[in-house]
Structures are given as structure tokens and as C-alpha cells.
Design an enzyme around this catalytic site. Sequence first.
Site, mmCIF file in Angstrom:
data_model
loop_
_atom_site.group_PDB
_atom_site.id
_atom_site.type_symbol
_atom_site.label_atom_id
_atom_site.label_comp_id
_atom_site.label_asym_id
_atom_site.label_seq_id
_atom_site.Cartn_x
_atom_site.Cartn_y
_atom_site.Cartn_z
ATOM 1 N N ASP A 8 -1.306 17.963 -11.410
ATOM 2 C CA ASP A 8 -2.081 19.121 -11.025
ATOM 3 C C ASP A 8 -0.993 20.151 -11.587
ATOM 4 O O ASP A 8 -1.487 21.303 -12.077
ATOM 5 C CB ASP A 8 -1.582 19.843 -9.512
ATOM 6 C CG ASP A 8 -1.866 21.439 -8.205
ATOM 7 O OD1 ASP A 8 -2.704 21.128 -9.020
ATOM 8 O OD2 ASP A 8 -0.525 21.476 -8.290
ATOM 9 N N MET B 118 0.685 -1.316 -0.165
ATOM 10 C CA MET B 118 -0.101 0.363 0.513
ATOM 11 C C MET B 118 0.920 1.391 0.268
ATOM 12 O O MET B 118 0.150 2.003 -0.551
ATOM 13 C CB MET B 118 -0.730 -0.071 1.240
ATOM 14 C CG MET B 118 -2.645 -1.086 1.374
ATOM 15 S SD MET B 118 -2.378 -1.464 0.076
ATOM 16 C CE MET B 118 -3.204 0.632 0.202
#
Length: 346
Positions: A137, A122
Site C-alpha cells: 500500500d 499463525m
Amino acid sequence: MTESHDLTPPDGGVLSHLDDRGRARMVDVSGKADTARVAVAAGELVTTAEVVSLVRADDMPKADVLATARIAGIAAAKRTWELIPLCHQLALSSVKVAFGFTDTAITIEATAKTKGPTGVEMEALTAVAVAGLTLHDMVKAVDPAAVLNGVRLVSKDGGKRGHWQRDEAETAIPAKDETVTPKEIVARAGVTATVLVASTGVAAGTREDRTGPLIADFLEARGFTVRGPLVYADADIAWGLEDALAGDPALVISTGGTGASPTDATPEATLTLLDRELPGVAEAIRLRGLQATPHASLSRGVAGLVGRTVVVNLPGSPGGVKDGLAVLEPILGHLLAQVAGGGAHE
């Protein structure tokens, strides 16, 4: 009446994050042994050729695109336990985030390491996801339609199950236009590579190998299955090349034996095997090295093809290897795709 819960996944495994009543839980790992664990994850931001060119030239409106995304990915991996509700807090030994390029995508790979009772899958996946979102972004002013694709676990090691590797050839992620080019398929496939070290001292055990591991780490971080480093004395480098080519890997990168000393014989041994040369690759590596030291002009390293295997000689110094890898990084996917019979030729 007692409610029945069938908690068995389709593959017969166990959903460890559910209790016997189907409720979410945090797995108790206190009884597990600490082992070294490594996970590699990957993804890509599919965008436009213009954006790829701007990012590679560090000419986006928001500067330092890759550096910012890399830091974001590392920071996110360290905070995975805060972001994913049932994850354990891990003491990470290392987090690396690396980027590559295709014609219309920025590829992302993250490697996370720890020593503990549970895996770091993870953390690696979170690093890729947040690095990709940060890239989005940074490029959205030029391409607001960029797509973060294929965030996936590539491999993991450690623990009871040992090594697991994804078959990338079967799980290639479509690009934004849903068309996968041959070049992209090769770039995403788990191709093989061999690292070869030409050093009499390393072969005799009197010197530390400071270059072979650099190349192996570079290749592993980009999804290659790596054999080596294989170490041969300078006098035996012809045998070393034969060994490195065994199994027909997609790529062989050698280090050492490219200078002008009487024992340096890597270029000659390589030339006897090449079917076709790639002189531009060798010259680009020398030119890159000349930016750091005039001694780079003394390297006689060559590059070329043995059948469908790409062979590249790099110098025997860490700096020379880093320069060579910097040259190879943006062209490697396209080169391997062309050799395999794909890629654009215009």
C-alpha cells in the site's frame, strides 16, 4: 448409507482442524501443558530498485514506510484469532517485525512468542502478511506491480514437537521476474553465524553480557542459525576466535576488546587470522558511531575474511553494537553472496 471420510494427509499426519466427519472445528487445547513457544515467519515484497532506494532513504510519497508496516504487522499478530476463524486467542509475550533489503526486494521477518498450550505460527505468519500488504500500500504509487512473495514459516519451538526448521535453501522463492540471483539464494538460505564476546568480567561472571544477546537476536531475526554468544576473557580472545571459526560459519561477529586499554586485544588477534581485510566496513562502523559519541574514534575494530567466513569486530558497548549492526544490515546479504561466489559486481 454412511459417507466415508479419509482424513489422513499424504504424510500420514492428522488434520486436527477436522472432526471425524470432515467438518471444521476449533481444536480443544485445554489438556495441553503451557510451554514457551516461539515462531519465526518470513516473506518479501519484490519491487524495483528505485522503490528499495526510496524506502531506505525514507523518501517515499508516504513517509515512515517501514515504521507503519512494522506497527501494522504487530497489530495484526495480536488480532490473528479474529482474522483466522479457527485460531485460538493467545496472550502474546512478544512480537517483533524486522525488515531487510536486497537489490529489488524488501524482506520481512516476524518473531512471535507466547507461553501457552498452542503454537504461535499463525501469529507470526499473519504479522508478515499484513506487514507486506502494508508495504504494498505504501509503495504502490511508485510500483503498482510490486509482488508479495513467499510468506512462509521459517522455524518454531516449543510444545510436544520441539524445534522445527525450514530448509530455506530448498524453498527459495522466485523474484518477480522468476529469476533467482546467487545473492538472493544466499540471503534466503539458513546460513550460520557465531557471536563472540571478549570480556574478562563477563567470562569471570562479575559482569552481565549486554552485547552478545543483542547480536544474537539481530541475526536470529534475519534467519541465521546462531552459535553463541561464546564468552572469552580478553587475554584468551585468540582462542575465542579459533573456537568461533570452528565449523566454518558464514559470519563471525565479535564484541568487545577493540579499545585502547592494555588488555584490549581483539583487533590484533583477528588480524593474525584474516586472509583479506574489509577496511570500508570497519570505517563505516566507526563513522556511524561518531554520530553518537566522539569516543567511537577510539575503536580499533577490524573486518575481513578468513577463507569464506566474514569476521567483523564490534565495540563492547550496547550503543556501539547497535551502530555496527545498523551498518551491517543493508550490506550483509550482498557481502555474504559475494563471498560465496555470487552477487553483482558492477
